[in-house]
Design an enzyme around this catalytic site. Structure first.
Site, PDB file in Angstrom:
ATOM      1  N   ASP A  39       0.852  -1.188   0.000  1.00 21.25           N
ATOM      2  CA  ASP A  39       0.000   0.000   0.000  1.00 21.25           C
ATOM      3  C   ASP A  39       0.890   1.240   0.000  1.00 21.25           C
ATOM      4  O   ASP A  39       1.908   1.307   0.679  1.00 21.25           O
ATOM      5  CB  ASP A  39      -0.918  -0.012   1.231  1.00 21.25           C
ATOM      6  CG  ASP A  39      -2.043   1.000   1.097  1.00 21.25           C
ATOM      7  OD1 ASP A  39      -3.199   0.568   0.927  1.00 21.25           O
ATOM      8  OD2 ASP A  39      -1.783   2.217   1.152  1.00 21.25           O
ATOM      9  N   ILE A  40       0.472   2.244  -0.756  1.00 22.47           N
ATOM     10  CA  ILE A  40       1.291   3.454  -0.910  1.00 22.47           C
ATOM     11  C   ILE A  40       1.283   4.310   0.366  1.00 22.47           C
ATOM     12  O   ILE A  40       2.213   5.083   0.593  1.00 22.47           O
ATOM     13  CB  ILE A  40       0.812   4.254  -2.145  1.00 22.47           C
ATOM     14  CG1 ILE A  40       1.906   5.141  -2.680  1.00 22.47           C
ATOM     15  CG2 ILE A  40      -0.463   5.028  -1.864  1.00 22.47           C
ATOM     16  CD1 ILE A  40       1.618   5.682  -4.080  1.00 22.47           C
ATOM     17  N   ASN A  97     -12.856  -3.530   2.174  1.00 20.17           N
ATOM     18  CA  ASN A  97     -13.899  -2.500   2.238  1.00 20.17           C
ATOM     19  C   ASN A  97     -14.800  -2.618   1.017  1.00 20.17           C
ATOM     20  O   ASN A  97     -14.323  -2.795  -0.109  1.00 20.17           O
ATOM     21  CB  ASN A  97     -13.264  -1.111   2.294  1.00 20.17           C
ATOM     22  CG  ASN A  97     -12.564  -0.854   3.618  1.00 20.17           C
ATOM     23  OD1 ASN A  97     -13.065  -1.229   4.657  1.00 20.17           O
ATOM     24  ND2 ASN A  97     -11.397  -0.232   3.559  1.00 20.17           N
ATOM     25  N   GLU A 105     -12.321   3.270  -1.363  1.00 18.21           N
ATOM     26  CA  GLU A 105     -11.907   4.408  -2.200  1.00 18.21           C
ATOM     27  C   GLU A 105     -11.554   4.001  -3.618  1.00 18.21           C
ATOM     28  O   GLU A 105     -11.709   4.803  -4.538  1.00 18.21           O
ATOM     29  CB  GLU A 105     -10.711   5.114  -1.560  1.00 18.21           C
ATOM     30  CG  GLU A 105     -11.098   5.882  -0.294  1.00 18.21           C
ATOM     31  CD  GLU A 105      -9.942   6.633   0.319  1.00 18.21           C
ATOM     32  OE1 GLU A 105      -8.787   6.251   0.051  1.00 18.21           O
ATOM     33  OE2 GLU A 105     -10.202   7.586   1.069  1.00 18.21           O
ATOM     34  N   VAL A 106     -11.017   2.802  -3.785  1.00 22.12           N
ATOM     35  CA  VAL A 106     -10.588   2.374  -5.125  1.00 22.12           C
ATOM     36  C   VAL A 106     -11.581   1.323  -5.634  1.00 22.12           C
ATOM     37  O   VAL A 106     -11.788   0.294  -4.978  1.00 22.12           O
ATOM     38  CB  VAL A 106      -9.156   1.796  -5.102  1.00 22.12           C
ATOM     39  CG1 VAL A 106      -8.752   1.322  -6.496  1.00 22.12           C
ATOM     40  CG2 VAL A 106      -8.167   2.834  -4.580  1.00 22.12           C
ATOM     41  N   HIS A 110      -9.999  -5.091  -3.565  1.00 24.12           N
ATOM     42  CA  HIS A 110      -8.677  -5.268  -2.951  1.00 24.12           C
ATOM     43  C   HIS A 110      -8.871  -5.750  -1.528  1.00 24.12           C
ATOM     44  O   HIS A 110      -9.748  -5.270  -0.812  1.00 24.12           O
ATOM     45  CB  HIS A 110      -7.837  -3.995  -2.989  1.00 24.12           C
ATOM     46  CG  HIS A 110      -8.560  -2.761  -2.556  1.00 24.12           C
ATOM     47  ND1 HIS A 110      -9.504  -2.144  -3.357  1.00 24.12           N
ATOM     48  CD2 HIS A 110      -8.490  -2.029  -1.427  1.00 24.12           C
ATOM     49  CE1 HIS A 110      -9.983  -1.082  -2.722  1.00 24.12           C
ATOM     50  NE2 HIS A 110      -9.394  -0.995  -1.546  1.00 24.12           N
ATOM     51  N   HIS A 112      -6.928  -5.818   1.960  1.00 22.29           N
ATOM     52  CA  HIS A 112      -5.797  -5.290   2.736  1.00 22.29           C
ATOM     53  C   HIS A 112      -5.266  -6.397   3.638  1.00 22.29           C
ATOM     54  O   HIS A 112      -6.055  -7.108   4.286  1.00 22.29           O
ATOM     55  CB  HIS A 112      -6.241  -4.156   3.648  1.00 22.29           C
ATOM     56  CG  HIS A 112      -6.766  -2.934   2.973  1.00 22.29           C
ATOM     57  ND1 HIS A 112      -6.010  -1.793   2.813  1.00 22.29           N
ATOM     58  CD2 HIS A 112      -7.980  -2.650   2.438  1.00 22.29           C
ATOM     59  CE1 HIS A 112      -6.744  -0.851   2.223  1.00 22.29           C
ATOM     60  NE2 HIS A 112      -7.948  -1.347   1.979  1.00 22.29           N
TER      61      HIS A 112
END
Ligand code: AMP
Length: 125
Positions: A39-40, A97, A105-106, A110, A112
């Site tokens: 993760d960025i 999520n 958000e994306v 995904h 995590h």
């Protein structure tokens, strides 16, 4: 901007661009079904993201529409990434999520993987 988990897939989302190699990622694992990268903006000492190769907006979309091979491949990849990172014994947390209330958000599914310290209660109160 939070994602509506029922929206149509937007192939300009940031993870679609990572899958196409249009923007870089710190990749830790890749196979036929999944890509995993750092993760960025890490929120734990270890914070990895695992995404399916297929175009799925959310867990809801994926669980409803992905094929059995895709689902098995993706779930196995999540486990493999955590195992290879040495996270099984100290432990880790998975979060996917999904939709507005989750603050997704994306708009590409995904999972995590959080680890590297005692992570505390499941949700902030
Ligand atoms: P979520 O709120 O569950 O949709 O999480 C989206 C995650 O994607 C956040 O933790 C971001 O830090 C992460 N993220 C956004 N853009 C990138 C990127 N280019 N490379 C890696 N992680 C990213």
């Amino acid at each position: 901007m939070a994602v509506d988990a029922t929206q149509a897939y937007d192939d300009q989302n940031v993870f679609a661009k990572i899958l196409r190699g249009e923007i870089p990622a710190r990749t830790v694992y890749e196979d036929e079904w999944a890509l995993a990268f750092h993760d960025i903006h890490p929120q734990a000492p270890t914070h990895l993201l695992v995404i399916p190769k297929g175009a799925y907006v959310s867990w809801d979309d994926f669980s409803a529409h992905a094929g059995a091979d895709e689902i098995a491949g993706f779930v196995r990849a999540v486990g493999l990434v955590a195992r290879r990172a040495g996270l099984v014994e100290p432990g880790y947390r998975l979060i996917a999520n999904t939709g507005i209330d989750s603050h997704q958000e994306v708009p590409h599914l995904h999972v995590h993987i959080f680890a590297g310290r005692a992570l505390g209660p499941l949700l902030a109160r």
